[in-house]
Design a protein around this motif. Structure first.
Motif, PDB file in Angstrom:
ATOM      1  N   LYS A 171      30.802  31.659  39.052  1.00  0.00           N
ATOM      2  CA  LYS A 171      31.744  30.960  38.181  1.00  0.00           C
ATOM      3  C   LYS A 171      33.155  31.151  38.713  1.00  0.00           C
ATOM      4  N   GLY A 172      34.140  30.634  38.020  1.00  0.00           N
ATOM      5  CA  GLY A 172      35.509  30.665  38.510  1.00  0.00           C
ATOM      6  C   GLY A 172      36.045  32.061  38.745  1.00  0.00           C
ATOM      7  N   VAL A 194      44.053  36.033  38.570  1.00  0.00           N
ATOM      8  CA  VAL A 194      42.949  36.662  37.858  1.00  0.00           C
ATOM      9  C   VAL A 194      43.068  38.179  37.905  1.00  0.00           C
ATOM     10  N   GLU A 195      43.581  38.701  39.027  1.00  0.00           N
ATOM     11  CA  GLU A 195      43.721  40.153  39.167  1.00  0.00           C
ATOM     12  C   GLU A 195      44.703  40.744  38.168  1.00  0.00           C
ATOM     13  N   ASP A 196      45.551  39.902  37.563  1.00  0.00           N
ATOM     14  CA  ASP A 196      46.508  40.384  36.563  1.00  0.00           C
ATOM     15  C   ASP A 196      45.867  40.581  35.193  1.00  0.00           C
ATOM     16  N   SER A 197      44.609  40.174  35.038  1.00  0.00           N
ATOM     17  CA  SER A 197      43.910  40.357  33.756  1.00  0.00           C
ATOM     18  C   SER A 197      43.818  41.847  33.439  1.00  0.00           C
ATOM     19  N   GLU A 198      43.870  42.183  32.153  1.00  0.00           N
ATOM     20  CA  GLU A 198      43.885  43.586  31.767  1.00  0.00           C
ATOM     21  C   GLU A 198      43.267  43.790  30.395  1.00  0.00           C
ATOM     22  N   ARG A 240      44.150  36.209  32.776  1.00  0.00           N
ATOM     23  CA  ARG A 240      45.202  35.443  33.436  1.00  0.00           C
ATOM     24  C   ARG A 240      44.575  34.497  34.451  1.00  0.00           C
ATOM     25  N   GLY A 241      45.235  33.378  34.668  1.00  0.00           N
ATOM     26  CA  GLY A 241      44.778  32.402  35.656  1.00  0.00           C
ATOM     27  C   GLY A 241      45.935  31.504  36.045  1.00  0.00           C
ATOM     28  N   SER A 257      40.575  28.827  31.790  1.00  0.00           N
ATOM     29  CA  SER A 257      39.531  28.406  30.834  1.00  0.00           C
ATOM     30  C   SER A 257      38.145  28.759  31.351  1.00  0.00           C
ATOM     31  N   GLU A 258      37.905  28.531  32.641  1.00  0.00           N
ATOM     32  CA  GLU A 258      36.598  28.836  33.221  1.00  0.00           C
ATOM     33  C   GLU A 258      36.352  30.341  33.249  1.00  0.00           C
ATOM     34  N   ILE A 259      37.408  31.118  33.519  1.00  0.00           N
ATOM     35  CA  ILE A 259      37.260  32.578  33.505  1.00  0.00           C
ATOM     36  C   ILE A 259      36.952  33.059  32.091  1.00  0.00           C
ATOM     37  N   GLU A 260      37.619  32.461  31.115  1.00  0.00           N
ATOM     38  CA  GLU A 260      37.353  32.833  29.717  1.00  0.00           C
ATOM     39  C   GLU A 260      35.904  32.537  29.345  1.00  0.00           C
TER      40      GLU A 260
END
Length: 552
Positions: free
Chosen positions: A162-163, A203-207, A369-370, A377-380
């Motif tokens: 996936k994304g 994406v790496e900024d997601s936490e 984050r994206g 949206s795809e990551i979510e």
């Protein structure tokens, strides 16, 4: 009485009716078309679909549930498959593509048996025997596991292809941490985990947040932007006067009018004073807060939030220990929650409020984050799928190893089981076994591999090791246990059961009556081509799908 020789009509002239073999063929063909649409999205090498609605909004995804939800499907048989996909998403959170393609293959095999002279009731009986045996085999090949490493592998597998694929290790770690914070024994309340996406960044900024956050800001800018040593009040009580639009108040002079307004002001000030006297310095209210009340709370240095969502209130309760108050008279120091630090921040283009340094938070939040809306949206969606399967693993404690290994092993044992069955039901059991192999076959096809050779090698490898599956990246047969591809038992169980149930429902239909224009006629001689795409416009039967023109 004289004999009546003229025909009698009980349906409207413009009603369409399809009977017997024609109805069966139409329903099976419509189901196969739907399965062919989502089939190319399966696995790490699956492709994406671009869906455009009537307003021009674009969704790019390979998530089966999202694809089926966005498509405007009209054929009733296809709608049945959409319904089982929704059930799969609700029960497990993943495996929607798998359940649809298995159901489509079961219907295809059933049609072949039917055309060879096997009666539908016989096929259905064979399928029932097969699904019962398949679930028994699935239980026997499952492994007990719910440790952190297993959950990490489950999350990674769910997000592969996936994304979020290139950052799946980091995202899987965040998700497992969030689940372990909220799990209560062998139960996970997924509503206590908030997954929120923000467009901007990588994406790496997601936490994962140290505590929780809500996606709204203070009720008034003059209120404090941060609070240390927060004492939190949660209220369902509306902090405003009742609506007087439909009330009648007789005022004879201006003094009475002023007295009425003063009384309102005093009532609102009393509400604010009760909140202040409770000792709280942060207020979350599910209802509205009057401007006058906001003014007094702001002067007292209280940070207030109005119209807070019910899911957010539930998570605040779990994180801070606050009690939800339905009557302002019950607001006392004993019902207040606690948090070390609450602050409002602007993250990219959104205002968020963070509730941190909670003593023992039983709720969690993940900030996704994206770089664009489509990516985030795809990551979510990938994270939501992973959350479902991780929660299922914690609750059931049963896993299998992926890469097509469970389907191949169940098919192998079903063939052996079929030899113990007399009559034509044996043919249906064998057909069921062959249908399950659509999963590894599709994984191979989507990766552009030599499907026939790999399937033969995969079947042979299961004589020695039931965990052997397909590594689509290298095009080899490997031990999925060592490779770390893990899936919850519940995903496979639900997919096999739901596919058989939908198949049985469709096969039992021998008469289709529809209002004029509700169905497009399906040509019985048409078949799906080898590309897996729907046939030319003459096929019909699916109605308008997402407002898109027929595919040529």
């Amino acid at each position: 009485m004289a004999e009546i020789n003229q025909p009698m009509y009980i349906l409207r002239d413009d009603t369409e009716r399809f009977q017997g073999n024609q109805a069966l063929r139409m329903n099976i063909l419509a189901s196969q078309i739907l399965a062919s649409i989502v089939r190319t999205t399966l696995g790490p090498k699956g492709m994406d679909k671009m869906l455009v609605d009537k307003m021009g909004d674009v969704v790019v995804t390979n998530d089966g549930a999202t694809i089926l939800q966005e498509m405007d499907i009209t054929h009733p048989a296809a709608k049945m498959l959409v319904e089982i996909a929704r059930k799969q998403e609700h029960v497990v959170g993943d495996g929607t593509t798998t359940v649809v393609i298995i159901a489509g293959e079961l219907l295809k095999k059933a049609q072949e048996l039917y055309e060879d002279g096997t009666a539908i009731p016989t096929i259905l009986m064979g399928y029932r025997l097969a699904v019962a045996k398949a679930l028994d085999i699935l239980f026997n090949i499952s492994t007990d596991a719910r440790d952190k490493d297993t959950l990490f592998g489950i999350a990674k597998t769910a997000m592969t292809g996936k994304g979020s694929d290139y950052a799946k290790d980091e995202l899987a770690e965040l998700l497992v941490q969030a689940v372990m914070k909220v799990e209560a024994g062998e139960e996970v309340d997924k509503k206590l985990i908030k997954i929120h996406r923000i467009n901007g960044g990588s994406v790496e900024d997601s936490e994962i947040v140290d505590g929780i956050f809500i996606d709204q800001g203070r009720a008034r800018d003059s209120m404090p932007k941060e609070i240390h040593d927060a004492k939190i009040a949660l209220m369902k009580y509306p902090l405003e006067l009742k609506d007087l639009d439909n009330a009648k108040v007789d005022l004879t002079d201006s003094l009475q009018m002023q007295a009425f307004l003063d009384s309102e002001q005093e009532t609102l000030k009393d509400i604010a004073d009760k909140i202040i006297d409770s000792g709280c310095n942060v207020l979350f209210c599910q209802k509205g807060i009057d401007d006058v009340v906001q003014h007094h709370l702001s002067k007292a240095g209280i940070m207030a939030f109005k119209r807070v969502k019910n899911t957010d209130v539930k998570r605040i309760m779990k994180a801070t220990g606050a009690e939800l108050i339905t009557n302002i008279e019950d607001l006392t120091a004993e019902v207040l929650g606690k948090a070390g630090y609450i602050h409002e921040e602007k993250v990219f283009d959104q205002i968020l409020t963070f509730i941190e340094e909670c003593e023992d938070p039983k709720a969690s939040s993940i900030l996704i984050r994206g770089s664009t809306r489509h990516i985030s949206s795809e990551i979510e969606r990938a994270m939501e799928d992973a959350l479902g399967v991780v929660a299922a693993t914690v609750e059931d404690g049963k896993v299998v190893f992926g890469g097509g290994a469970p389907e191949i092993e169940i098919a192998r044992q079903l063939r052996a089981y079929a030899n113990s069955i007399s009559g034509r039901e044996q043919l249906a059991v064998i057909a069921f076994a062959e249908s399950l192999e659509i999963v590894p076959r599709t994984l191979s096809e989507n990766a552009g591999l030599n499907t026939i050779d790999l399937l033969v090698e995969l079947r042979a490898s299961h004589e020695d090791n039931i965990n052997m599956g397909l590594d689509v990246f290298e095009g080899k047969i490997v031990d999925m246990k060592e490779f770390g591809v893990i899936e919850p038992q519940r995903v496979k169980k639900q997919a096999i059961q739901a596919a058989q149930e939908a198949c049985e429902m469709i096969l039992r239909i021998d008469d289709l009556v529809a209002a004029a224009g509700a169905l497009q006629k399906v040509d019985e001689d048409e078949n799906l081509d080898h590309s897996g795409m729907p046939p030319a416009p003459g096929m019909g039967g699916m109605g308008a799908m997402g407002g898109m023109p027929p595919m040529m």
